[in-house]
Design a protein around this motif. Sequence first.
Motif, PDB file in Angstrom:
ATOM      1  N   ILE A 333       0.843  -1.207   0.000  1.00 44.76           N
ATOM      2  CA  ILE A 333       0.000   0.000   0.000  1.00 44.76           C
ATOM      3  C   ILE A 333       0.872   1.248   0.000  1.00 44.76           C
ATOM      4  N   ARG A 334       1.923   1.237   0.827  1.00 37.95           N
ATOM      5  CA  ARG A 334       2.820   2.383   0.853  1.00 37.95           C
ATOM      6  C   ARG A 334       3.588   2.516  -0.458  1.00 37.95           C
ATOM      7  N   GLN A 335       3.886   1.413  -1.089  1.00 35.34           N
ATOM      8  CA  GLN A 335       4.517   1.471  -2.412  1.00 35.34           C
ATOM      9  C   GLN A 335       3.625   2.200  -3.408  1.00 35.34           C
ATOM     10  N   ASP A 336       2.364   1.794  -3.448  1.00 39.12           N
ATOM     11  CA  ASP A 336       1.423   2.429  -4.376  1.00 39.12           C
ATOM     12  C   ASP A 336       1.265   3.915  -4.063  1.00 39.12           C
ATOM     13  N   PHE A 337       1.171   4.232  -2.768  1.00 37.16           N
ATOM     14  CA  PHE A 337       1.037   5.633  -2.368  1.00 37.16           C
ATOM     15  C   PHE A 337       2.268   6.435  -2.788  1.00 37.16           C
ATOM     16  N   THR A 338       3.445   5.876  -2.546  1.00 37.11           N
ATOM     17  CA  THR A 338       4.682   6.579  -2.895  1.00 37.11           C
ATOM     18  C   THR A 338       4.801   6.766  -4.401  1.00 37.11           C
ATOM     19  N   SER A 339       4.412   5.769  -5.182  1.00 36.77           N
ATOM     20  CA  SER A 339       4.441   5.899  -6.639  1.00 36.77           C
ATOM     21  C   SER A 339       3.517   7.028  -7.101  1.00 36.77           C
ATOM     22  N   SER A 340       2.324   7.089  -6.525  1.00 32.29           N
ATOM     23  CA  SER A 340       1.377   8.151  -6.886  1.00 32.29           C
ATOM     24  C   SER A 340       1.910   9.515  -6.470  1.00 32.29           C
ATOM     25  N   LEU A 341       2.529   9.580  -5.287  1.00 33.33           N
ATOM     26  CA  LEU A 341       3.071  10.852  -4.808  1.00 33.33           C
ATOM     27  C   LEU A 341       4.220  11.311  -5.695  1.00 33.33           C
ATOM     28  N   ILE A 342       5.065  10.384  -6.109  1.00 40.79           N
ATOM     29  CA  ILE A 342       6.161  10.739  -7.026  1.00 40.79           C
ATOM     30  C   ILE A 342       5.592  11.305  -8.321  1.00 40.79           C
ATOM     31  N   ASN A 343       4.552  10.686  -8.834  1.00 42.45           N
ATOM     32  CA  ASN A 343       3.925  11.167 -10.063  1.00 42.45           C
ATOM     33  C   ASN A 343       3.350  12.573  -9.869  1.00 42.45           C
ATOM     34  N   THR A 344       2.743  12.803  -8.699  1.00 42.75           N
ATOM     35  CA  THR A 344       2.185  14.134  -8.406  1.00 42.75           C
ATOM     36  C   THR A 344       3.286  15.184  -8.339  1.00 42.75           C
ATOM     37  N   LEU A 345       4.396  14.862  -7.660  1.00 44.75           N
ATOM     38  CA  LEU A 345       5.504  15.806  -7.531  1.00 44.75           C
ATOM     39  C   LEU A 345       6.125  16.124  -8.884  1.00 44.75           C
ATOM     40  N   GLU A 346       6.337  15.106  -9.687  1.00 46.69           N
ATOM     41  CA  GLU A 346       6.946  15.336 -10.998  1.00 46.69           C
ATOM     42  C   GLU A 346       6.003  16.092 -11.923  1.00 46.69           C
ATOM     43  N   SER A 347       4.705  15.823 -11.811  1.00 46.21           N
ATOM     44  CA  SER A 347       3.733  16.564 -12.625  1.00 46.21           C
ATOM     45  C   SER A 347       3.699  18.035 -12.210  1.00 46.21           C
ATOM     46  N   GLY A 348       3.758  18.271 -10.878  1.00 45.79           N
ATOM     47  CA  GLY A 348       3.774  19.654 -10.401  1.00 45.79           C
ATOM     48  C   GLY A 348       5.006  20.396 -10.872  1.00 45.79           C
ATOM     49  N   ALA A 349       6.150  19.726 -10.845  1.00 47.31           N
ATOM     50  CA  ALA A 349       7.377  20.360 -11.332  1.00 47.31           C
ATOM     51  C   ALA A 349       7.295  20.651 -12.822  1.00 47.31           C
ATOM     52  N   SER A 350       6.702  19.727 -13.553  1.00 44.14           N
ATOM     53  CA  SER A 350       6.575  19.924 -15.001  1.00 44.14           C
ATOM     54  C   SER A 350       5.684  21.118 -15.326  1.00 44.14           C
ATOM     55  N   GLU A 351       4.615  21.296 -14.565  1.00 48.64           N
ATOM     56  CA  GLU A 351       3.727  22.430 -14.821  1.00 48.64           C
ATOM     57  C   GLU A 351       4.423  23.771 -14.628  1.00 48.64           C
ATOM     58  N   LEU A 352       5.460  23.777 -13.770  1.00 46.55           N
ATOM     59  CA  LEU A 352       6.195  25.015 -13.527  1.00 46.55           C
ATOM     60  C   LEU A 352       7.267  25.281 -14.573  1.00 46.55           C
ATOM     61  N   THR A 353       7.743  24.274 -15.246  1.00 47.41           N
ATOM     62  CA  THR A 353       8.909  24.451 -16.121  1.00 47.41           C
ATOM     63  C   THR A 353       8.690  24.010 -17.561  1.00 47.41           C
ATOM     64  N   VAL A 354       7.768  23.092 -17.799  1.00 45.25           N
ATOM     65  CA  VAL A 354       7.609  22.549 -19.153  1.00 45.25           C
ATOM     66  C   VAL A 354       6.845  23.533 -20.038  1.00 45.25           C
ATOM     67  N   ALA A 355       7.305  23.645 -21.264  1.00 49.28           N
ATOM     68  CA  ALA A 355       6.670  24.562 -22.215  1.00 49.28           C
ATOM     69  C   ALA A 355       5.452  23.921 -22.859  1.00 49.28           C
ATOM     70  N   ASP A 356       4.484  24.766 -23.204  1.00 50.02           N
ATOM     71  CA  ASP A 356       3.312  24.315 -23.953  1.00 50.02           C
ATOM     72  C   ASP A 356       3.674  24.340 -25.429  1.00 50.02           C
ATOM     73  N   THR A 357       3.887  23.172 -26.009  1.00 55.36           N
ATOM     74  CA  THR A 357       4.357  23.113 -27.398  1.00 55.36           C
ATOM     75  C   THR A 357       3.352  23.713 -28.377  1.00 55.36           C
ATOM     76  N   ASN A 358       2.068  23.580 -28.074  1.00 51.92           N
ATOM     77  CA  ASN A 358       1.067  24.188 -28.963  1.00 51.92           C
ATOM     78  C   ASN A 358       1.201  25.713 -28.958  1.00 51.92           C
ATOM     79  N   GLU A 359       1.346  26.273 -27.753  1.00 52.69           N
ATOM     80  CA  GLU A 359       1.477  27.723 -27.643  1.00 52.69           C
ATOM     81  C   GLU A 359       2.765  28.199 -28.293  1.00 52.69           C
ATOM     82  N   GLU A 360       3.865  27.470 -28.010  1.00 53.98           N
ATOM     83  CA  GLU A 360       5.145  27.883 -28.578  1.00 53.98           C
ATOM     84  C   GLU A 360       5.150  27.731 -30.096  1.00 53.98           C
ATOM     85  N   GLY A 361       4.473  26.731 -30.598  1.00 54.18           N
ATOM     86  CA  GLY A 361       4.365  26.574 -32.057  1.00 54.18           C
ATOM     87  C   GLY A 361       3.615  27.723 -32.695  1.00 54.18           C
ATOM     88  N   ALA A 362       2.515  28.154 -32.039  1.00 52.28           N
ATOM     89  CA  ALA A 362       1.761  29.300 -32.551  1.00 52.28           C
ATOM     90  C   ALA A 362       2.609  30.565 -32.522  1.00 52.28           C
TER      91      ALA A 362
END
Length: 393
Positions: A333-362
């Motif tokens: 259970i803790r494994q599953d929770f930790t995997s989900s938390l890692i995904n949440t953290l990495e997604s949050g970091a991506s939202e702060l730094t990753v570019a929107d390719t559609n916007e940049e293409g326009a």
Amino acid sequence: MADVVLSGAIRSNLLSMQNTTKLLDETQLRLATGLRVRSAIDSPTSYFTAQGLNNRASDLNNLLDSMGQGVKTLEAADQGIKSILKLVESMKAVANQALETKINPTTITGNRSGDPLTGGVEIAGLGALATGNTLTITVGEVTASVDLGTASGEVSTVQDLIDWVAATFTGDEPLEAIINDEGQLEFSAANGRAMSIEADNAGTAVSLSELLGTRTSSTNGVNRDKYETDFNNLRDQIEQLASDASYKGVNLLKGDLLSVFFNNEQTSKLDIEGVDLTPDGLLNIGVIPNDSGDHGFAADADIKTVVDTLNAATGVLRQQASTFGANLGVVQIRQDFTSSLINTLESGASELTVADTNEEGAKMLALQTRQQLGTTALSLANQAEQSVLRLFG
């Protein structure tokens, strides 16, 4: 060299084109890297926040690997318990087979020719037997000898021999001697083990044909000795299997402690206490005596006690398997929770730094169009000076 003088219109167009080129380069870089924040210069707040989120995600990934190893340790223990259960069931089967095997005595019945024997018949003088000879009787692993004669501790008559046998072979290796209805000397070992009778004169074999005929040894009895040996061999296998059920040096079946941590501060963890699941430990399965004069399967009541012990050991194994299973569930259970938390953290970091390719293409298309328009505007601004040049043409 004097600077080239540019008109105001040309300077404005040139500056606009430079800005457009700078924006175009930046957009191309975002499309190439996929990031809109690549360093603290781009956006200090977003950059350091994303870095903190990614660092925590990386630490949790390391913990996730540790949890996975904890799961493997528990799985090794679980496989060990399952195998030990099978061995205990095999031991129970051996004990039940011993219980179902009824002990039949080993007998030697004389077939001597001549007059029937009586208790008062003198042994010395029966054929080759004489005073000073030695009779040796073996039952299982017990051997006893007596000299022929009239002195104390010796036997003279057949009845003396019968009395000596009764007094000598007792306990777990009993032997009875009688004169049967046919006047033959008959020996019966109730334990069913092999029996032999010999005579010698100072080490030289002496014939017993006048006392017993040709029947001086027999192995026709039935005993439970083999089951005692099989039982103890299986017990040894349990000990060895419990010792082999380790993973990376941690053996939960030999009492080791496994600690699984769920955060970097090590404030959240699960301590899994190992247990001693060996015959000398919680299983409490003793060795079955199988020495001369001490056999554990000789009595039915003793075998039933052993079966009860095995049933208790089965209960201990099943209970511990349930405990380890519950611990395994917590870790997973803790494994599953930790995997989900890692995904949440990495997604949050991506939202702060990753570019929107559609916007940049326009933006790229818009900037390319702006660049083309700037070039056209610059060309139009240059046409005014070209008109002055034509005056000199």
